[in-house]
Design an enzyme around this catalytic site. Structure first.
Site, PDB file in Angstrom:
ATOM      1  N   HIS A 383       0.807  -1.228   0.000  1.00 47.71           N
ATOM      2  CA  HIS A 383       0.000   0.000   0.000  1.00 47.71           C
ATOM      3  C   HIS A 383       0.835   1.271   0.000  1.00 47.71           C
ATOM      4  O   HIS A 383       0.267   2.357   0.130  1.00 47.71           O
ATOM      5  CB  HIS A 383      -0.907   0.035   1.236  1.00 47.71           C
ATOM      6  CG  HIS A 383      -2.138  -0.810   1.118  1.00 47.71           C
ATOM      7  ND1 HIS A 383      -3.247  -0.422   0.400  1.00 47.71           N
ATOM      8  CD2 HIS A 383      -2.438  -2.022   1.621  1.00 47.71           C
ATOM      9  CE1 HIS A 383      -4.177  -1.359   0.475  1.00 47.71           C
ATOM     10  NE2 HIS A 383      -3.708  -2.346   1.214  1.00 47.71           N
ATOM     11  N   LYS A 574      -8.107  13.885   5.268  1.00 47.38           N
ATOM     12  CA  LYS A 574      -7.301  12.667   5.208  1.00 47.38           C
ATOM     13  C   LYS A 574      -6.235  12.747   6.284  1.00 47.38           C
ATOM     14  O   LYS A 574      -6.108  13.767   6.970  1.00 47.38           O
ATOM     15  CB  LYS A 574      -6.646  12.526   3.833  1.00 47.38           C
ATOM     16  CG  LYS A 574      -5.784  13.731   3.422  1.00 47.38           C
ATOM     17  CD  LYS A 574      -5.281  13.592   1.999  1.00 47.38           C
ATOM     18  CE  LYS A 574      -6.435  13.601   1.028  1.00 47.38           C
ATOM     19  NZ  LYS A 574      -6.013  13.214  -0.340  1.00 47.38           N
ATOM     20  N   ARG A 575      -5.488  11.667   6.435  1.00 45.51           N
ATOM     21  CA  ARG A 575      -4.385  11.667   7.388  1.00 45.51           C
ATOM     22  C   ARG A 575      -3.449  12.842   7.100  1.00 45.51           C
ATOM     23  O   ARG A 575      -3.163  13.147   5.936  1.00 45.51           O
ATOM     24  CB  ARG A 575      -3.633  10.331   7.255  1.00 45.51           C
ATOM     25  CG  ARG A 575      -2.472  10.136   8.170  1.00 45.51           C
ATOM     26  CD  ARG A 575      -2.066   8.653   8.174  1.00 45.51           C
ATOM     27  NE  ARG A 575      -1.815   8.153   6.826  1.00 45.51           N
ATOM     28  CZ  ARG A 575      -0.610   8.093   6.265  1.00 45.51           C
ATOM     29  NH1 ARG A 575       0.450   8.534   6.923  1.00 45.51           N
ATOM     30  NH2 ARG A 575      -0.457   7.595   5.056  1.00 45.51           N
ATOM     31  N   LYS A 580       1.066  14.358   1.616  1.00 41.22           N
ATOM     32  CA  LYS A 580      -0.298  14.646   1.181  1.00 41.22           C
ATOM     33  C   LYS A 580      -0.507  16.143   0.949  1.00 41.22           C
ATOM     34  O   LYS A 580      -1.502  16.555   0.378  1.00 41.22           O
ATOM     35  CB  LYS A 580      -1.308  14.095   2.185  1.00 41.22           C
ATOM     36  CG  LYS A 580      -1.291  12.558   2.245  1.00 41.22           C
ATOM     37  CD  LYS A 580      -2.285  12.021   3.254  1.00 41.22           C
ATOM     38  CE  LYS A 580      -2.243  10.493   3.341  1.00 41.22           C
ATOM     39  NZ  LYS A 580      -2.839   9.825   2.171  1.00 41.22           N
ATOM     40  N   THR A 682      -8.380   6.502  -1.394  1.00 39.42           N
ATOM     41  CA  THR A 682      -9.775   6.084  -1.543  1.00 39.42           C
ATOM     42  C   THR A 682     -10.722   7.245  -1.249  1.00 39.42           C
ATOM     43  O   THR A 682     -11.863   7.233  -1.694  1.00 39.42           O
ATOM     44  CB  THR A 682     -10.107   4.895  -0.611  1.00 39.42           C
ATOM     45  OG1 THR A 682      -9.697   5.216   0.722  1.00 39.42           O
ATOM     46  CG2 THR A 682      -9.411   3.633  -1.077  1.00 39.42           C
ATOM     47  N   LYS A 686     -14.455   8.449  -2.984  1.00 40.08           N
ATOM     48  CA  LYS A 686     -15.688   8.806  -2.273  1.00 40.08           C
ATOM     49  C   LYS A 686     -16.186  10.171  -2.722  1.00 40.08           C
ATOM     50  O   LYS A 686     -17.395  10.382  -2.900  1.00 40.08           O
ATOM     51  CB  LYS A 686     -15.438   8.790  -0.768  1.00 40.08           C
ATOM     52  CG  LYS A 686     -15.067   7.424  -0.218  1.00 40.08           C
ATOM     53  CD  LYS A 686     -14.412   7.515   1.155  1.00 40.08           C
ATOM     54  CE  LYS A 686     -13.731   6.212   1.537  1.00 40.08           C
ATOM     55  NZ  LYS A 686     -12.868   6.331   2.721  1.00 40.08           N
TER      56      LYS A 686
END
Length: 844
Positions: A383, A574-575, A580, A682, A686
């Site tokens: 992942h 998100k985290r 990110k 993911t 969504k």
């Protein structure tokens, strides 16, 4: 609803008629409104021990949950009975995280009981939505990894794939996040404090886990070489089972989570002598293993606890798998034909030597037989491309904690490298790269290498991710075994992330194309026919607006920040991690702020920037970014020059339930990771499924989302992975972008000058210094492209007809990103499993 026992209508000895006139199954399985009401009242009285006159809202929730669970148990037991009778192949999904979200509403939807139960509750004067909110959310995951595992269990049940999920029943799970003066504070997440009605304890199926100690070699009566592990400690693993129902099927998957307990509850001798701490020391030490999800690994003790956690649930799960298999088959020689074990990321990689240990030491198979079974049983999902997430354990720690497994790893490595040297004679450099042991001052066990060698299949989770695994991260293994590599692009369940979280949109879609899309998301393509229908687009826009109104109310309740539902909702949830690039989004916000400070009359598109996410407790820079977001918001939200045209919101304690509020309300989805760093994502799926448009880099599943929805319906910016590699190989100098871009300089000056933190003017100077000197994640290089792309998004939003057409097409073309499709691909290409329909007559 009645308040006394005399008025309760519950009588378990009575049969009742369905509306058709047929006798219902029984009081615990019938779904007529009358029986549902009686069952609910019975649980309130007999399970909770309350009458309605004294029952709390939580009592009502618990009674409702037990009533629904009763109806699950019939399907669950029928599923287990079917699998046993037909000797089917079962998927065992090993994951350190299962971020399931709340169970009640999801179960009601999948059992087609949602509207019926809501009506029953309203008739007795209860608020259905209030009851749903009383459920404690299990904090058993940190982000996408755990949520993916939950989506997969839903899809496996829905597709009638026999499956068991295995993990840890963390007592406190991921922490509860609060904000104190803009900083993240971690509060214990005691999600079990009121009990968990969805689980069943199976104490009779407990297993023992060895830790520490030493090994002793001997020869048995037949002269075979054997090894015995003499542990320092033995932990008892107690299983707790949760049923996970499929949609529109009788099939129910099982989630089995393990709780750690000491083998000695109380040292009575120590207690009687007054040594009370020593009397419970074994119990307390043992239970630490399942206390907290991802203990801080900044200390050797924390790292060792993580290793113990991983081994704990892996060993317990494999022992359970073998026990079940022997009951059904009586021997282990064909275990791989009855069981497919998927390793969800690198955390469960210790399963490879552990299965070898169980087969050789406990069940006395030969090495060659055990190795064949092991390789054919396991499949490995990678992942991440980040080096720090490809786990390595110091050999000394591994040897001290798991001495027998270290011996087995050495043996696997010796045999493997002998083959490598035969295949590539004289290439010692390659052998060193492939070795399971990384040499150095402190040798390390490479767990990703172990998973690759011990599995028959290795998969990435998006097209680019799989390509980079083959070309870079696992290149040597790909050259060795190209047939092992697969791409399985991730997906999310449309039941949770559209049907449940966005009922307004789900109803509009079903009204237009029917209900088949719920279990066949490709049916959403039929919405393309409505893109030219202005009335439909108007209704679509109204749904989005009402969702934004709802989220606006929630934002005010949580933060006291008023936001305008007609503004563009620009969302990044998100985290929190540097790759990110939440920081890049903040740089854009400050750019807009600078524009308005320079020209308050500027016709700027009103935006509400919404952030949410947790930083790892030991990750200071991520926590600093959270502080920066809140500091920027505290200034901008109250600046009279801005006049409310920019609002910045950080919603604390992001979890599944909060995601269900946010995704339906988003206009613009921020998926802006540094290209080549995000395996898949993911959250992007969504958002797309709920009609948000994506602004993103050419990274992870963004690439495939853009291919599906069309480049014209996606806002792409930034360097690509190969361009980043070229820049870095030539010597990347971020300061050059600073010196040539006045707007970028102005943004960094705001950070470093203390403008947003006047009480701590130097708070972000180290952050700015890092951007100028190192900028590992290429924010400076992508800044201008990002700003330009945001201008394009603003222009599109100012054209409502264009925007809502793009929104509809994003939803219509999101069918590929259903976890049903992902699971179907796994089942066919990797697991070799077939759907097994379940009849409710089985097992009764």
């Amino acid at each position: 609803m009645s308040d006394s026992t005399a008025q309760l209508s519950y009588d378990p000895t009575t049969s009742y008629l369905e509306p058709s006139g047929l006798v219902c199954e029984d009081e615990r399985t019938s779904v007529t409104p009358e029986t549902l009401k009686r069952a609910y009242e019975a649980h309130l009285y007999y399970t909770q021990g309350k009458t309605s006159a004294i029952a709390t809202l939580r009592d009502h929730y618990m009674a409702l949950a037990y009533m629904v669970r009763d109806r699950l148990l019939q399907r669950w037991l029928a599923s287990l009975s079917t699998y046993q009778q037909q000797h089917v192949k079962v998927v065992c999904y090993l994951s350190a995280e299962f971020l399931m979200g709340r169970h009640l509403e999801n179960c009601l939807i999948n059992l087609h009981l949602h509207d019926r139960v809501q009506q029953v509750l309203e008739e007795v004067g209860l608020d259905f939505e209030q009851l749903l909110e009383k459920e404690e959310e299990p904090g058993l995951g940190n982000g996408g990894l755990g949520r993916l595992a939950a989506c997969f269990l839903d899809s496996m049940a829905t597709l009638d794939i026999p499956a068991v999920g295995y993990g840890i029943r963390y007592e406190f799970g991921i922490f509860h996040q609060e904000l104190h003066n803009g900083w993240q504070m971690e509060i214990p997440d005691n999600w079990l404090r009121f009990g968990n009605p969805w689980e069943l304890e199976r104490r009779e199926q407990a297993v023992e886990i060895k830790l520490g100690g030493h090994t002793e070699a001997y020869h048995d009566a037949r002269g075979r070489y054997c090894v015995s592990w003499i542990p320092d400690r033995v932990i008892r693993a107690i299983p707790y089972d949760t049923p996970v129902p499929g949609y529109d099927t009788n099939n129910v998957s099982m989630l089995r989570l393990w709780k750690a307990e000491g083998t000695t509850e109380l040292n009575l001798e120590a207690f009687n002598s007054g040594n009370y701490d020593d009397a419970v020391a074994d119990k307390m030490s043992s239970e630490t293993i399942s206390k907290v999800l991802y203990p801080n690994d900044n200390t050797p003790q924390g790292r060792e606890l993580r290793l113990e956690q991983q081994y704990f649930f892996v060993s317990a799960s494999l022992q359970d798998i073998i026990r079940r298999h022997l009951i059904n088959h009586g021997h282990l020689e064909r275990l791989h034909e009855a069981i497919a074990v998927q390793l969800n990321d690198t955390h469960p990689s210790v399963a490879v030597p552990e299965l070898m240990r169980l087969l050789i030491d406990e069940h006395h198979l030969t090495w060659d037989s055990a190795w064949t079974i092991t390789q054919r049983t396991f499949a490995y999902t990678n992942h991440t491309l980040l080096p720090e997430a490809l786990e390595r354990w110091p050999v000394g720690m591994f040897q001290r904690t798991l001495p027998r497994l270290m011996e087995i790893i050495y043996e696997i490595n010796w045999r493997f490298l002998a083959n490598v040297r035969a295949w590539y004679p004289g290439d010692e450099t390659r052998a060193r790269r492939l070795s399971l042991i990384e040499e150095g001052p402190e040798p390390q066990v490479r767990m990703a290498h172990l998973a690759c060698v011990g599995s028959h299949a290795i998969n990435g989770v998006a097209a680019l991710h799989t390509q980079l695994l083959k070309q870079e991260t696992l290149r040597d293994f790909y050259e060795l075994w190209p047939e092992k590599f697969f791409n399985m692009t991730n997906g999310v369940t449309p039941r949770r992330w559209l049907l449940q979280s966005n009922p307004r949109l789900a109803n509009l879609i079903s009204e237009r194309i029917g209900h088949d899309w719920i279990h066949d998301l490709s049916q959403l393509r039929r919405l393309e026919e409505s893109v030219g229908d202005r009335d439909f687009l108007q209704r679509w826009a109204e749904v989005k607006h009402q969702n934004k109104v709802d989220l606006s109310r929630y934002i005010y309740q949580q933060t006291r920040i008023e936001v305008d539902p007609s503004s563009l909702f620009d969302v990044q949830v998100k985290r929190i991690h540097e790759y990110k690039r939440q920081l890049l989004a903040v740089m854009h916000i400050v750019t807009l702020y600078n524009w308005l400070k320079h020209n308050p009359q500027l016709n700027l598109l009103p935006r509400t920037f919404i952030f949410a996410g947790k930083a790892a407790p030991g990750y200071y820079r991520a926590k600093q970014i959270i502080k920066l977001i809140n500091a920027v918001g505290s200034i901008i939200n109250h600046d009279p020059d801005i006049q409310g045209r920019i609002k910045v919101v950080f919603l604390p304690n992001f979890n599944v339930s909060l995601g269900q509020r946010i995704y339906p309300a988003a206009d613009l989805s921020e998926q802006i990771s540094t290209a080549g760093k995000e395996a898949s994502g993911t959250g992007n799926m969504k958002f797309t499924m709920n009609g948000a448009l994506t602004i993103g880099t050419y990274d992870g599943a963004n690439i495939e989302i853009r291919e599906e929805v069309g480049p014209e319906n996606f806002f792409l910016f930034g360097l690509r992975a190969e361009e980043i590699a070229r820049r870095q190989s030539r010597g990347y100098r971020p300061v050059e972008f600073w010196s040539s871009n006045a707007e970028l300089r102005a943004v960094l000056e705001r950070f470093s000058s203390g403008h947003f933190t006047p009480d701590q003017p130097n708070l972000f100077q180290d952050l700015v210094s890092d951007l100028l000197q190192r900028d590992e994640y290429m924010l400076m290089a992508d800044y201008q492209s990002y700003i330009d792309c945001q201008r394009e998004a603003a222009a599109a939003y100012r054209d409502p007809d264009r925007w809502w057409q793009m929104s509809v097409l994003n939803t219509a073309r999101s069918g590929k990103f259903s976890s049903d499709r992902t699971i179907a691909d796994y089942s066919e290409q990797i697991w070799g499993v077939k759907p097994v329909p379940v009849s409710l007559s089985n097992g009764f």
